[in-house]
Design a protein around this motif. Structure first.
Motif, mmCIF file in Angstrom:
data_model
loop_
_atom_site.group_PDB
_atom_site.id
_atom_site.type_symbol
_atom_site.label_atom_id
_atom_site.label_comp_id
_atom_site.label_asym_id
_atom_site.label_seq_id
_atom_site.Cartn_x
_atom_site.Cartn_y
_atom_site.Cartn_z
ATOM 1 N N SER A 17 0.799 -1.223 0.000
ATOM 2 C CA SER A 17 0.000 0.000 0.000
ATOM 3 C C SER A 17 0.834 1.278 0.000
ATOM 4 O O SER A 17 0.324 2.339 -0.328
ATOM 5 N N ILE A 18 2.095 1.197 0.358
ATOM 6 C CA ILE A 18 2.946 2.390 0.418
ATOM 7 C C ILE A 18 3.580 2.604 -0.952
ATOM 8 O O ILE A 18 4.312 1.751 -1.444
ATOM 9 N N PRO A 19 3.307 3.744 -1.584
ATOM 10 C CA PRO A 19 3.938 4.001 -2.882
ATOM 11 C C PRO A 19 5.455 4.115 -2.736
ATOM 12 O O PRO A 19 5.955 4.519 -1.680
ATOM 13 N N LEU A 20 6.175 3.749 -3.781
ATOM 14 C CA LEU A 20 7.634 3.790 -3.713
ATOM 15 C C LEU A 20 8.153 5.216 -3.518
ATOM 16 O O LEU A 20 9.252 5.412 -3.043
ATOM 17 N N SER A 21 7.371 6.213 -3.865
ATOM 18 C CA SER A 21 7.808 7.599 -3.697
ATOM 19 C C SER A 21 7.205 8.225 -2.438
ATOM 20 O O SER A 21 7.058 9.429 -2.354
ATOM 21 N N HIS A 22 6.862 7.393 -1.434
ATOM 22 C CA HIS A 22 6.182 7.849 -0.221
ATOM 23 C C HIS A 22 6.981 8.898 0.557
ATOM 24 O O HIS A 22 6.430 9.847 1.068
ATOM 25 N N ASP A 23 8.277 8.733 0.677
ATOM 26 C CA ASP A 23 9.092 9.698 1.401
ATOM 27 C C ASP A 23 10.464 9.787 0.738
ATOM 28 O O ASP A 23 10.728 9.133 -0.250
ATOM 29 N N ARG A 24 11.320 10.596 1.302
ATOM 30 C CA ARG A 24 12.642 10.803 0.696
ATOM 31 C C ARG A 24 13.433 9.516 0.582
ATOM 32 O O ARG A 24 14.043 9.243 -0.435
ATOM 33 N N GLU A 25 13.444 8.729 1.655
ATOM 34 C CA GLU A 25 14.276 7.534 1.664
ATOM 35 C C GLU A 25 13.733 6.415 0.797
ATOM 36 O O GLU A 25 14.491 5.615 0.283
ATOM 37 N N SER A 26 12.416 6.341 0.642
ATOM 38 C CA SER A 26 11.850 5.233 -0.125
ATOM 39 C C SER A 26 12.211 5.331 -1.596
ATOM 40 O O SER A 26 12.079 4.369 -2.325
ATOM 41 N N GLY A 27 12.658 6.484 -2.040
ATOM 42 C CA GLY A 27 13.032 6.649 -3.433
ATOM 43 C C GLY A 27 14.414 6.111 -3.760
ATOM 44 O O GLY A 27 14.751 5.963 -4.928
ATOM 45 N N THR A 28 15.218 5.808 -2.760
ATOM 46 C CA THR A 28 16.552 5.307 -3.044
ATOM 47 C C THR A 28 16.482 3.871 -3.537
ATOM 48 O O THR A 28 15.554 3.128 -3.225
ATOM 49 N N ILE A 29 17.455 3.505 -4.311
ATOM 50 C CA ILE A 29 17.506 2.148 -4.854
ATOM 51 C C ILE A 29 17.580 1.133 -3.721
ATOM 52 O O ILE A 29 16.895 0.113 -3.747
ATOM 53 N N ARG A 84 14.135 0.760 -2.049
ATOM 54 C CA ARG A 84 13.220 0.016 -2.922
ATOM 55 C C ARG A 84 13.583 -1.464 -2.941
ATOM 56 O O ARG A 84 12.708 -2.322 -2.884
ATOM 57 N N PHE A 85 14.858 -1.752 -3.050
ATOM 58 C CA PHE A 85 15.326 -3.136 -3.049
ATOM 59 C C PHE A 85 14.924 -3.832 -1.752
ATOM 60 O O PHE A 85 14.424 -4.965 -1.765
ATOM 61 N N ASN A 86 15.123 -3.158 -0.619
ATOM 62 C CA ASN A 86 14.767 -3.736 0.681
ATOM 63 C C ASN A 86 13.270 -4.012 0.775
ATOM 64 O O ASN A 86 12.862 -5.025 1.343
ATOM 65 N N ARG A 87 12.448 -3.133 0.233
ATOM 66 C CA ARG A 87 11.002 -3.360 0.238
ATOM 67 C C ARG A 87 10.626 -4.550 -0.631
ATOM 68 O O ARG A 87 9.758 -5.346 -0.257
ATOM 69 N N VAL A 88 11.263 -4.676 -1.774
ATOM 70 C CA VAL A 88 10.983 -5.820 -2.656
ATOM 71 C C VAL A 88 11.385 -7.116 -1.963
ATOM 72 O O VAL A 88 10.636 -8.093 -1.972
ATOM 73 N N ILE A 89 12.552 -7.140 -1.332
ATOM 74 C CA ILE A 89 13.006 -8.327 -0.621
ATOM 75 C C ILE A 89 12.039 -8.662 0.526
ATOM 76 O O ILE A 89 11.671 -9.819 0.727
#
Length: 72
Positions: free
Chosen positions: A8-20, A23-28
């Motif tokens: 439910s959290i978009p990848l562009s939710h905050d400053r840190e979520s935009g880093t590679i 994003r990789f950690n969320r996918v894992i």
């Protein structure tokens, strides 16, 4: 954080979520969650109806849960 939270959290939710890395950690984390769901459903399917009844589950409940795709 649950699997639903991760989705439910978009990848562009905050400053840190935009880093590679973020994003990789969320996918894992999401892949681990899906794997855990699939494993738990396999274990549930392997239990007998006596164990299901002890858990308060009917055969229909178990069949519905076991037949769900891993992403739900």
């Amino acid at each position: 954080m649950t699997c639903s939270d991760l989705l439910s959290i978009p990848l562009s939710h905050d400053r840190e979520s935009g880093t590679i890395k973020a994003r990789f950690n969320r996918v894992i984390a999401l892949l681990r969650c899906w794997h855990s769901r699939a494993r738990e459903r396999q274990q549930l399917a392997a239990m007998g109806s006596l164990a299901w009844r002890d858990l308060g589950l009917s055969d229909v409940d178990v069949r519905q849960e076991v037949n769900k795709p891993f992403w739900r």
